[in-house]
Design a protein around this motif. Structure first.
Motif, PDB file in Angstrom:
ATOM      1  N   ARG A   1      55.801  39.818  45.219  1.00 57.36           N
ATOM      2  CA  ARG A   1      56.489  38.908  46.142  1.00 57.36           C
ATOM      3  C   ARG A   1      56.475  37.528  45.505  1.00 57.36           C
ATOM      4  N   TRP A   2      57.639  36.925  45.439  1.00 54.59           N
ATOM      5  CA  TRP A   2      57.779  35.598  44.835  1.00 54.59           C
ATOM      6  C   TRP A   2      58.153  34.611  45.932  1.00 54.59           C
ATOM      7  N   ASP A   3      57.402  33.526  46.025  1.00 61.62           N
ATOM      8  CA  ASP A   3      57.702  32.462  46.983  1.00 61.62           C
ATOM      9  C   ASP A   3      57.708  31.146  46.228  1.00 61.62           C
ATOM     10  N   LEU A   4      58.877  30.519  46.136  1.00 63.27           N
ATOM     11  CA  LEU A   4      59.016  29.275  45.388  1.00 63.27           C
ATOM     12  C   LEU A   4      59.416  28.153  46.326  1.00 63.27           C
ATOM     13  N   SER A   5      58.598  27.106  46.358  1.00 59.91           N
ATOM     14  CA  SER A   5      58.883  25.926  47.172  1.00 59.91           C
ATOM     15  C   SER A   5      59.191  24.757  46.248  1.00 59.91           C
ATOM     16  N   SER A   6      59.315  23.571  46.821  1.00 57.88           N
ATOM     17  CA  SER A   6      59.579  22.386  45.999  1.00 57.88           C
ATOM     18  C   SER A   6      58.373  21.992  45.161  1.00 57.88           C
ATOM     19  N   SER A   7      57.193  22.492  45.519  1.00 56.38           N
ATOM     20  CA  SER A   7      55.977  22.065  44.830  1.00 56.38           C
ATOM     21  C   SER A   7      55.342  23.129  43.952  1.00 56.38           C
ATOM     22  N   CYS A   8      55.611  24.398  44.204  1.00 54.75           N
ATOM     23  CA  CYS A   8      54.938  25.442  43.433  1.00 54.75           C
ATOM     24  C   CYS A   8      55.644  26.779  43.619  1.00 54.75           C
ATOM     25  N   VAL A   9      55.215  27.756  42.824  1.00 55.07           N
ATOM     26  CA  VAL A   9      55.653  29.135  43.013  1.00 55.07           C
ATOM     27  C   VAL A   9      54.402  29.991  43.127  1.00 55.07           C
ATOM     28  N   ILE A  10      54.381  30.852  44.149  1.00 52.22           N
ATOM     29  CA  ILE A  10      53.234  31.722  44.404  1.00 52.22           C
ATOM     30  C   ILE A  10      53.690  33.168  44.247  1.00 52.22           C
ATOM     31  N   VAL A  11      52.969  33.899  43.415  1.00 50.50           N
ATOM     32  CA  VAL A  11      53.301  35.303  43.147  1.00 50.50           C
ATOM     33  C   VAL A  11      52.177  36.167  43.707  1.00 50.50           C
ATOM     34  N   THR A  12      52.520  37.040  44.638  1.00 52.23           N
ATOM     35  CA  THR A  12      51.521  37.914  45.253  1.00 52.23           C
ATOM     36  C   THR A  12      51.945  39.364  45.093  1.00 52.23           C
ATOM     37  N   GLN A  13      51.002  40.257  45.386  1.00 51.63           N
ATOM     38  CA  GLN A  13      51.276  41.686  45.380  1.00 51.63           C
ATOM     39  C   GLN A  13      50.892  42.266  46.725  1.00 51.63           C
ATOM     40  N   ASP A  14      51.354  43.473  46.974  1.00 53.66           N
ATOM     41  CA  ASP A  14      51.062  44.101  48.253  1.00 53.66           C
ATOM     42  C   ASP A  14      49.633  44.628  48.320  1.00 53.66           C
ATOM     43  N   ASN A  15      48.965  44.681  47.187  1.00 54.56           N
ATOM     44  CA  ASN A  15      47.570  45.102  47.169  1.00 54.56           C
ATOM     45  C   ASN A  15      46.687  43.919  47.557  1.00 54.56           C
TER      46      ASN A  15
ATOM     47  N   LEU B   1      48.909  34.481  42.105  1.00 50.79           N
ATOM     48  CA  LEU B   1      49.055  33.508  41.031  1.00 50.79           C
ATOM     49  C   LEU B   1      49.864  32.328  41.557  1.00 50.79           C
ATOM     50  N   MET B   2      49.432  31.116  41.245  1.00 50.10           N
ATOM     51  CA  MET B   2      50.174  29.939  41.674  1.00 50.10           C
ATOM     52  C   MET B   2      50.446  29.028  40.482  1.00 50.10           C
ATOM     53  N   PHE B   3      51.713  28.644  40.330  1.00 49.50           N
ATOM     54  CA  PHE B   3      52.146  27.752  39.260  1.00 49.50           C
ATOM     55  C   PHE B   3      52.728  26.500  39.910  1.00 49.50           C
ATOM     56  N   GLU B   4      52.157  25.354  39.635  1.00 53.96           N
ATOM     57  CA  GLU B   4      52.634  24.114  40.219  1.00 53.96           C
ATOM     58  C   GLU B   4      53.890  23.611  39.509  1.00 53.96           C
ATOM     59  N   ARG B   5      54.619  22.752  40.184  1.00 51.07           N
ATOM     60  CA  ARG B   5      55.917  22.304  39.680  1.00 51.07           C
ATOM     61  C   ARG B   5      55.824  21.592  38.343  1.00 51.07           C
ATOM     62  N   ASP B   6      54.766  20.796  38.147  1.00 52.76           N
ATOM     63  CA  ASP B   6      54.658  20.012  36.921  1.00 52.76           C
ATOM     64  C   ASP B   6      53.947  20.759  35.810  1.00 52.76           C
ATOM     65  N   LYS B   7      53.682  22.056  36.002  1.00 45.88           N
ATOM     66  CA  LYS B   7      53.025  22.863  34.989  1.00 45.88           C
ATOM     67  C   LYS B   7      54.030  23.833  34.367  1.00 45.88           C
ATOM     68  N   PRO B   8      53.687  24.426  33.199  1.00 44.52           N
ATOM     69  CA  PRO B   8      54.604  25.397  32.583  1.00 44.52           C
ATOM     70  C   PRO B   8      54.906  26.564  33.522  1.00 44.52           C
ATOM     71  N   TYR B   9      56.041  27.174  33.329  1.00 37.08           N
ATOM     72  CA  TYR B   9      56.502  28.400  33.980  1.00 37.08           C
ATOM     73  C   TYR B   9      57.215  28.173  35.319  1.00 37.08           C
ATOM     74  N   TYR B  10      56.981  27.052  36.012  1.00 37.56           N
ATOM     75  CA  TYR B  10      57.659  26.851  37.295  1.00 37.56           C
ATOM     76  C   TYR B  10      59.170  26.913  37.115  1.00 37.56           C
ATOM     77  N   ARG B  11      59.675  26.172  36.136  1.00 36.33           N
ATOM     78  CA  ARG B  11      61.121  26.159  35.911  1.00 36.33           C
ATOM     79  C   ARG B  11      61.615  27.529  35.467  1.00 36.33           C
ATOM     80  N   ASP B  12      60.812  28.227  34.664  1.00 36.26           N
ATOM     81  CA  ASP B  12      61.206  29.553  34.192  1.00 36.26           C
ATOM     82  C   ASP B  12      61.325  30.533  35.357  1.00 36.26           C
ATOM     83  N   PHE B  13      60.353  30.497  36.277  1.00 41.68           N
ATOM     84  CA  PHE B  13      60.409  31.389  37.432  1.00 41.68           C
ATOM     85  C   PHE B  13      61.566  31.021  38.353  1.00 41.68           C
ATOM     86  N   ASN B  14      61.843  29.747  38.487  1.00 44.71           N
ATOM     87  CA  ASN B  14      62.980  29.308  39.289  1.00 44.71           C
ATOM     88  C   ASN B  14      64.275  29.896  38.728  1.00 44.71           C
TER      89      ASN B  14
END
Length: 296
Positions: free
Chosen positions: A197-211, A217-230
């Motif tokens: 499950r991917w949830d992307l807000s203006s400040s971060c992206v949170i990746v969760t699983q059903d387990n 996993l949380m990636f903040e906006r000013d860190k690597p990968y946020y733009r890539d996941f967006n």
């Protein structure tokens, strides 16, 4: 040989400094160079060593930054991170299964926050296609294999539940769209199941699983990968069958939509409910849309 050449390219500055030191040392012992030449070479070697140290320090700092670019979230931390992400966000992009948690918590909270602050809100939801029965069956089997017993809603995952949850997300999107003018919401129906499950807000992206035992996993906006996941979520959404939610404007939904209103809405969206659905089934979809239970 290839490994040796690669090692030499990586450590060329250190190798040059070492060779210079050895050559000058031998020449000095043999008394073939004078002291001024030795001092000059010593300065050159020190310069090379300083360059090597600075490069290694930079690489170490970059490695530390990359290592801290992702946060692992456990248990209650996941819900707290979602709460903070919803607080001031102007967008929310979701990709996952049926959007059960989206309806129960995220959609309502984001709309309430935006309405209170009188600001626009954009939401993009990518969920399973409820008209694709084999896909919904596969998802139900996946969820029940992880948690055979009923979840916190009191239900087990079945094909029927999966389809109703996805239909309910579409209905909820239309209902909130009619009640908050500044809500721009899009729903895309995917023909492929994802276990994340991917949830992307203006400040971060949170990746969760059903387990529930797996950390998020949380990636903040000013860190690597946020733009890539967006970018990934936007590209994925473009490949879905997008629901024409604008057609719902022609059908005003009551605060508690009737069965007839719900049927007419899905027909207008070219997303007709299964012919086997009785009025009780349609009422169940409406209940799930507007009175959802938090599964977590």
């Amino acid at each position: 040989m290839a490994r040796l050449l690669s090692w030499l390219r990586t450590n060329i500055d250190g190798v040059v400094a070492l060779v210079l030191a050895m050559v000058v040392g031998v020449l000095a012992v043999l008394d073939l160079i004078d002291i001024d030449q030795v001092n000059a070479v010593v300065l050159l070697v020190l310069g090379l060593l300083a360059t090597t140290l600075l490069r290694d320090r930079h690489l170490s700092a970059q490695a530390v930054r990359d290592a801290t670019s992702v946060r692992l979230l456990y248990g209650p931390e996941i819900g707290h991170a979602h709460t903070l992400a919803r607080r001031d966000t102007e967008q929310w992009i979701f990709k996952g299964g049926t959007g059960t948690y989206i309806r129960a918590v995220t959609l309502r909270a984001c709309v309430e926050n935006a309405r209170r602050e009188q600001r626009p809100l954009r939401m993009q939801l990518e969920i399973l296609d409820p008209t694709n029965e084999p896909l919904c069956k596969t998802y139900a089997q996946f969820r029940s294999s992880l948690t055979p017993e009923a979840d916190r809603t009191g239900e087990q995952w079945t094909t029927d539940r999966t389809r109703k949850e996805a239909f309910a997300t579409v209905l909820a999107a239309c209902w909130y769209r009619q009640r908050f003018t500044f809500l721009t919401i899009d729903v895309g129906l995917s023909s492929v199941m994802t276990t994340f499950r991917w949830d992307l807000s203006s400040s971060c992206v949170i990746v969760t699983q059903d387990n529930p035992n797996t950390p998020a996993l949380m990636f903040e906006r000013d860190k690597p990968y946020y733009r890539d996941f967006n970018r990934e979520l936007v590209a994925s959404f473009k490949q879905t069958r997008q629901v024409p939610l604008s057609r719902s404007e022609e059908l005003a939904l009551a605060d508690e939509p009737s069965v007839d209103q719900a049927r007419a809405l899905f027909d207008a969206l070219d997303l007709s409910l299964p012919a086997s659905y009785t009025d009780r089934d349609v009422a169940d979809v409406v209940r799930r849309a507007l009175q959802p239970r938090n599964p977590y």
